[in-house]
Motif scaffolding. Structure first.
Motif, PDB file in Angstrom:
ATOM      1  N   ARG A 171       0.831  -1.202   0.000  1.00 52.61           N
ATOM      2  CA  ARG A 171       0.000   0.000   0.000  1.00 52.61           C
ATOM      3  C   ARG A 171       0.869   1.257   0.000  1.00 52.61           C
ATOM      4  O   ARG A 171       1.985   1.262   0.513  1.00 52.61           O
ATOM      5  CB  ARG A 171      -0.877   0.027   1.244  1.00 52.61           C
ATOM      6  CG  ARG A 171      -1.980  -0.967   1.218  1.00 52.61           C
ATOM      7  CD  ARG A 171      -2.809  -0.788   2.454  1.00 52.61           C
ATOM      8  NE  ARG A 171      -4.022  -1.554   2.331  1.00 52.61           N
ATOM      9  CZ  ARG A 171      -4.893  -1.672   3.291  1.00 52.61           C
ATOM     10  NH1 ARG A 171      -4.682  -1.090   4.450  1.00 52.61           N
ATOM     11  NH2 ARG A 171      -5.983  -2.380   3.104  1.00 52.61           N
ATOM     12  N   MET A 172       0.307   2.316  -0.544  1.00 56.06           N
ATOM     13  CA  MET A 172       1.005   3.586  -0.575  1.00 56.06           C
ATOM     14  C   MET A 172       1.280   4.075   0.849  1.00 56.06           C
ATOM     15  O   MET A 172       2.338   4.639   1.123  1.00 56.06           O
ATOM     16  CB  MET A 172       0.194   4.626  -1.343  1.00 56.06           C
ATOM     17  CG  MET A 172       0.964   5.884  -1.643  1.00 56.06           C
ATOM     18  SD  MET A 172       0.028   7.124  -2.560  1.00 56.06           S
ATOM     19  CE  MET A 172      -0.357   6.255  -4.058  1.00 56.06           C
ATOM     20  N   SER A 173       0.356   3.820   1.768  1.00 52.96           N
ATOM     21  CA  SER A 173       0.539   4.259   3.159  1.00 52.96           C
ATOM     22  C   SER A 173       1.727   3.548   3.807  1.00 52.96           C
ATOM     23  O   SER A 173       2.449   4.142   4.598  1.00 52.96           O
ATOM     24  CB  SER A 173      -0.735   4.018   3.970  1.00 52.96           C
ATOM     25  OG  SER A 173      -1.091   2.650   3.950  1.00 52.96           O
ATOM     26  N   ARG A 174       1.962   2.286   3.448  1.00 49.43           N
ATOM     27  CA  ARG A 174       3.120   1.561   3.983  1.00 49.43           C
ATOM     28  C   ARG A 174       4.412   2.169   3.460  1.00 49.43           C
ATOM     29  O   ARG A 174       5.368   2.385   4.210  1.00 49.43           O
ATOM     30  CB  ARG A 174       3.038   0.080   3.597  1.00 49.43           C
ATOM     31  CG  ARG A 174       4.252  -0.729   4.016  1.00 49.43           C
ATOM     32  CD  ARG A 174       4.110  -2.189   3.548  1.00 49.43           C
ATOM     33  NE  ARG A 174       5.387  -2.859   3.473  1.00 49.43           N
ATOM     34  CZ  ARG A 174       5.980  -3.479   4.471  1.00 49.43           C
ATOM     35  NH1 ARG A 174       5.413  -3.490   5.669  1.00 49.43           N
ATOM     36  NH2 ARG A 174       7.143  -4.074   4.302  1.00 49.43           N
ATOM     37  N   LEU A 222       4.845   5.191   2.452  1.00 45.62           N
ATOM     38  CA  LEU A 222       4.995   6.501   3.077  1.00 45.62           C
ATOM     39  C   LEU A 222       5.499   6.371   4.515  1.00 45.62           C
ATOM     40  O   LEU A 222       6.396   7.108   4.932  1.00 45.62           O
ATOM     41  CB  LEU A 222       3.673   7.269   3.040  1.00 45.62           C
ATOM     42  CG  LEU A 222       3.705   8.687   3.564  1.00 45.62           C
ATOM     43  CD1 LEU A 222       4.705   9.536   2.787  1.00 45.62           C
ATOM     44  CD2 LEU A 222       2.321   9.308   3.486  1.00 45.62           C
ATOM     45  N   ALA A 223       4.960   5.420   5.273  1.00 46.06           N
ATOM     46  CA  ALA A 223       5.409   5.202   6.651  1.00 46.06           C
ATOM     47  C   ALA A 223       6.883   4.785   6.679  1.00 46.06           C
ATOM     48  O   ALA A 223       7.661   5.264   7.511  1.00 46.06           O
ATOM     49  CB  ALA A 223       4.546   4.143   7.336  1.00 46.06           C
ATOM     50  N   LYS A 224       7.288   3.904   5.764  1.00 45.53           N
ATOM     51  CA  LYS A 224       8.685   3.481   5.687  1.00 45.53           C
ATOM     52  C   LYS A 224       9.579   4.661   5.334  1.00 45.53           C
ATOM     53  O   LYS A 224      10.658   4.831   5.901  1.00 45.53           O
ATOM     54  CB  LYS A 224       8.840   2.385   4.627  1.00 45.53           C
ATOM     55  CG  LYS A 224       8.286   1.049   5.057  1.00 45.53           C
ATOM     56  CD  LYS A 224       8.230   0.042   3.911  1.00 45.53           C
ATOM     57  CE  LYS A 224       9.550  -0.174   3.248  1.00 45.53           C
ATOM     58  NZ  LYS A 224       9.473  -1.162   2.137  1.00 45.53           N
ATOM     59  N   THR A 225       9.125   5.479   4.406  1.00 46.24           N
ATOM     60  CA  THR A 225       9.894   6.648   3.981  1.00 46.24           C
ATOM     61  C   THR A 225      10.098   7.606   5.146  1.00 46.24           C
ATOM     62  O   THR A 225      11.222   8.061   5.401  1.00 46.24           O
ATOM     63  CB  THR A 225       9.180   7.376   2.828  1.00 46.24           C
ATOM     64  OG1 THR A 225       9.077   6.489   1.711  1.00 46.24           O
ATOM     65  CG2 THR A 225       9.910   8.640   2.422  1.00 46.24           C
ATOM     66  N   LEU A 226       9.034   7.935   5.852  1.00 54.86           N
ATOM     67  CA  LEU A 226       9.126   8.905   6.943  1.00 54.86           C
ATOM     68  C   LEU A 226       9.960   8.368   8.108  1.00 54.86           C
ATOM     69  O   LEU A 226      10.744   9.114   8.701  1.00 54.86           O
ATOM     70  CB  LEU A 226       7.729   9.313   7.395  1.00 54.86           C
ATOM     71  CG  LEU A 226       6.920  10.078   6.349  1.00 54.86           C
ATOM     72  CD1 LEU A 226       5.514  10.370   6.875  1.00 54.86           C
ATOM     73  CD2 LEU A 226       7.617  11.362   5.929  1.00 54.86           C
ATOM     74  N   GLU A 282      11.191   4.323  -3.822  1.00 59.80           N
ATOM     75  CA  GLU A 282      10.517   3.189  -3.189  1.00 59.80           C
ATOM     76  C   GLU A 282       9.293   2.765  -3.997  1.00 59.80           C
ATOM     77  O   GLU A 282       9.051   1.572  -4.199  1.00 59.80           O
ATOM     78  CB  GLU A 282      10.102   3.568  -1.763  1.00 59.80           C
ATOM     79  CG  GLU A 282       9.309   2.522  -1.033  1.00 59.80           C
ATOM     80  CD  GLU A 282      10.119   1.305  -0.614  1.00 59.80           C
ATOM     81  OE1 GLU A 282       9.512   0.257  -0.336  1.00 59.80           O
ATOM     82  OE2 GLU A 282      11.354   1.396  -0.570  1.00 59.80           O
ATOM     83  N   ARG A 283       8.516   3.725  -4.482  1.00 60.32           N
ATOM     84  CA  ARG A 283       7.326   3.399  -5.280  1.00 60.32           C
ATOM     85  C   ARG A 283       7.721   2.757  -6.604  1.00 60.32           C
ATOM     86  O   ARG A 283       7.049   1.855  -7.087  1.00 60.32           O
ATOM     87  CB  ARG A 283       6.472   4.646  -5.520  1.00 60.32           C
ATOM     88  CG  ARG A 283       5.876   5.255  -4.251  1.00 60.32           C
ATOM     89  CD  ARG A 283       5.062   4.269  -3.451  1.00 60.32           C
ATOM     90  NE  ARG A 283       3.842   3.944  -4.154  1.00 60.32           N
ATOM     91  CZ  ARG A 283       3.040   2.935  -3.830  1.00 60.32           C
ATOM     92  NH1 ARG A 283       3.319   2.165  -2.823  1.00 60.32           N
ATOM     93  NH2 ARG A 283       1.955   2.704  -4.528  1.00 60.32           N
ATOM     94  N   LEU A 284       8.813   3.200  -7.198  1.00 60.80           N
ATOM     95  CA  LEU A 284       9.291   2.585  -8.428  1.00 60.80           C
ATOM     96  C   LEU A 284       9.688   1.133  -8.167  1.00 60.80           C
ATOM     97  O   LEU A 284       9.266   0.222  -8.885  1.00 60.80           O
ATOM     98  CB  LEU A 284      10.486   3.364  -8.987  1.00 60.80           C
ATOM     99  CG  LEU A 284      11.198   2.711 -10.178  1.00 60.80           C
ATOM    100  CD1 LEU A 284      10.273   2.670 -11.387  1.00 60.80           C
ATOM    101  CD2 LEU A 284      12.461   3.471 -10.511  1.00 60.80           C
TER     102      LEU A 284
END
Length: 90
Positions: free
Chosen positions: A22-25, A27-31, A74-76
């Motif tokens: 998921r995008m939220s995962r 994002l959480a990993k990124t932050l 990460e999304r790529l």
């Protein structure tokens, strides 16, 4: 054969259309990762400069830019199926 055709053939089966997480995962990993990197960057900058204000400035500016870059990266990678095992196949 054109270069782009060869690249397309080489990439067949490597990229997927649907992400694996998921995008939220992502994002959480990124932050979380960036928070750790801010602490490290500010610490190293303070060690070199001896100035808290400069160290914070260096740490925050550098990491704001890197946060966006890492999130895109990460999304790529989330769309690349190479090295990802699905199910319980061992």
């Amino acid at each position: 054969m054109a270069v782009f055709d060869r690249l397309r053939e080489a990439g067949a089966g490597v990229f997927t259309r649907a992400p694996h997480q998921r995008m939220s995962r992502a994002l959480a990993k990124t932050l979380g990762y960036r928070a750790l990197m801010i602490v490290i960057t500010v610490t190293v900058a303070f060690w070199f400069t001896g100035d808290t204000r400069q160290a914070l400035s260096i740490g925050l500016v550098a990491n704001v830019v890197k946060t966006g870059t890492y999130y895109g990266y990460e999304r790529l990678w989330d769309r690349i199926s190479w090295g990802v095992h699905h199910g319980n196949s061992e």
